[in-house]
Design an enzyme around this catalytic site. Structure first.
Site, mmCIF file in Angstrom:
data_model
loop_
_atom_site.group_PDB
_atom_site.id
_atom_site.type_symbol
_atom_site.label_atom_id
_atom_site.label_comp_id
_atom_site.label_asym_id
_atom_site.label_seq_id
_atom_site.Cartn_x
_atom_site.Cartn_y
_atom_site.Cartn_z
ATOM 1 N N GLU A 174 1.104 -1.350 0.234
ATOM 2 C CA GLU A 174 -0.053 0.089 0.121
ATOM 3 C C GLU A 174 1.053 1.502 0.076
ATOM 4 O O GLU A 174 0.937 2.133 -0.566
ATOM 5 C CB GLU A 174 -1.007 -0.424 1.202
ATOM 6 C CG GLU A 174 -2.386 -0.440 0.941
ATOM 7 C CD GLU A 174 -3.387 -0.583 -0.052
ATOM 8 O OE1 GLU A 174 -4.332 0.875 0.797
ATOM 9 O OE2 GLU A 174 -3.104 -0.061 -1.105
ATOM 10 N N THR A 194 -5.385 8.757 -3.459
ATOM 11 C CA THR A 194 -5.219 8.994 -3.269
ATOM 12 C C THR A 194 -4.253 9.376 -1.867
ATOM 13 O O THR A 194 -4.833 10.136 -0.616
ATOM 14 C CB THR A 194 -4.571 7.685 -2.299
ATOM 15 O OG1 THR A 194 -5.314 6.976 -2.739
ATOM 16 C CG2 THR A 194 -4.420 7.136 -0.463
#
Length: 291
Positions: free
Chosen positions: A120, A168
């Site tokens: 991630e 993000t």
């Protein structure tokens, strides 16, 4: 060779920023792994043209390196990148679970969460457990520095994904640096309510707990039509509505008979502002599955 299906996820759920997450019954990534002398990656499926196949730039490459488990990895994307549905987390979770088994590393599912979070970090710049935890373990998860708590909740959900891209990094960039004490107190109350609702399989309590006056309002400006979609979903029977993860997906909790009406209302509201969207009538599901 083995194959792993890892589900999409919805993180934050309003009051649980960087802590709460749920595994969704659908959509999902399917990842096939085979031992190799070095890691190579092939990607197909939705949005695959935007995902780097270089292992140094891909979430699964970071996971393979962390596990010292080189492999040929084929990713069939079912979770669109930049969707707010944990796309990178699904691939990382599948790789962690699959490589752990392929190489017999012996890690538990909970122990694999921080390993998958290393993947991630390739996308978001920081390692966060809120998406990878439910994608690996399933259910509703509470991820903190002390580990992951899982609840096997049964809550109907509707996820509406508009044809909008929210990165993000951009979504994290608008998060306020501070909050008032009153907001902190409200958030704690909502988070407690949501957690209680998950334990009771109660969509009404979960919906109440999806409120947030700190992060969600700041991110709502990145999603054209968000306020109208939220209002339409509530009008069709949703018990709670918020932004899924970084967005742009809008996630709603509801009772099972209302799922279709809520989904239709959300799509129509996006269409009214000129944004195409698709809907997933889903529920809280299982974690990564090897087959």
């Amino acid at each position: 060779m083995l194959t792993v299906r890892a589900p999409a996820t919805s993180a934050n759920l309003g009051s649980g920023f960087d802590v709460f997450g749920v595994a969704l019954d659908r959509p999902a990534d399917v990842v096939r792994l085979e031992k190799a002398s070095r890691t190579t990656i092939d990607i197909t499926g939705v949005g695959s043209q935007y995902i780097p196949e270089d292992p140094d730039k891909n979430t699964v490459g970071a996971v393979a390196e962390a596990l010292d488990a080189p492999a040929h990895i084929q990713i069939d994307k079912g979770v669109r990148p930049a969707s707010g549905l944990g796309s990178s987390a699904a691939s990382a979770a599948a790789a962690a679970v699959g490589l752990n088994e392929l190489y017999d590393r012996g890690y538990s599912r909970e122990e694999l969460v921080p390993i998958a979070a290393k993947g991630e970090a390739v996308v978001s710049g920081d390692a966060h457990d809120d998406n990878v935890a439910p994608s690996i373990m399933g259910g509703f998860t509470i991820a903190t520095d002390d580990g992951v708590t899982k609840v096997d909740a049964d809550i109907p959900l509707v996820a509406c994904l508009p044809d909008i891209v929210v990165s993000t990094r951009d979504a994290r960039g608008v998060v306020p640096d501070t909050a008032r004490v009153e907001q902190l107190v409200e958030t704690v109350g909502w988070a407690a309510t949501l957690t209680s609702g998950m334990h009771r399989d109660d969509p009404d309590l979960v919906g109440q707990g999806m409120n947030d006056t700190v992060v969600t309002p700041a991110r709502a400006d990145l999603i054209e039509g968000y306020d109208a979609v939220k209002s339409a979903a509530h009008g069709a029977g949703a018990t709670g509505v918020t932004i899924s993860g970084a967005g742009p997906t809008v996630i709603a909790a509801c009772h099972e008979p209302d799922k279709r009406a809520v989904g239709t209302a959300m799509i129509d509201a996006f269409n009214d502002v000129g944004v195409e969207a698709r809907v997933y009538q889903t529920e809280i599901g299982d974690g990564a599955t090897v087959f």
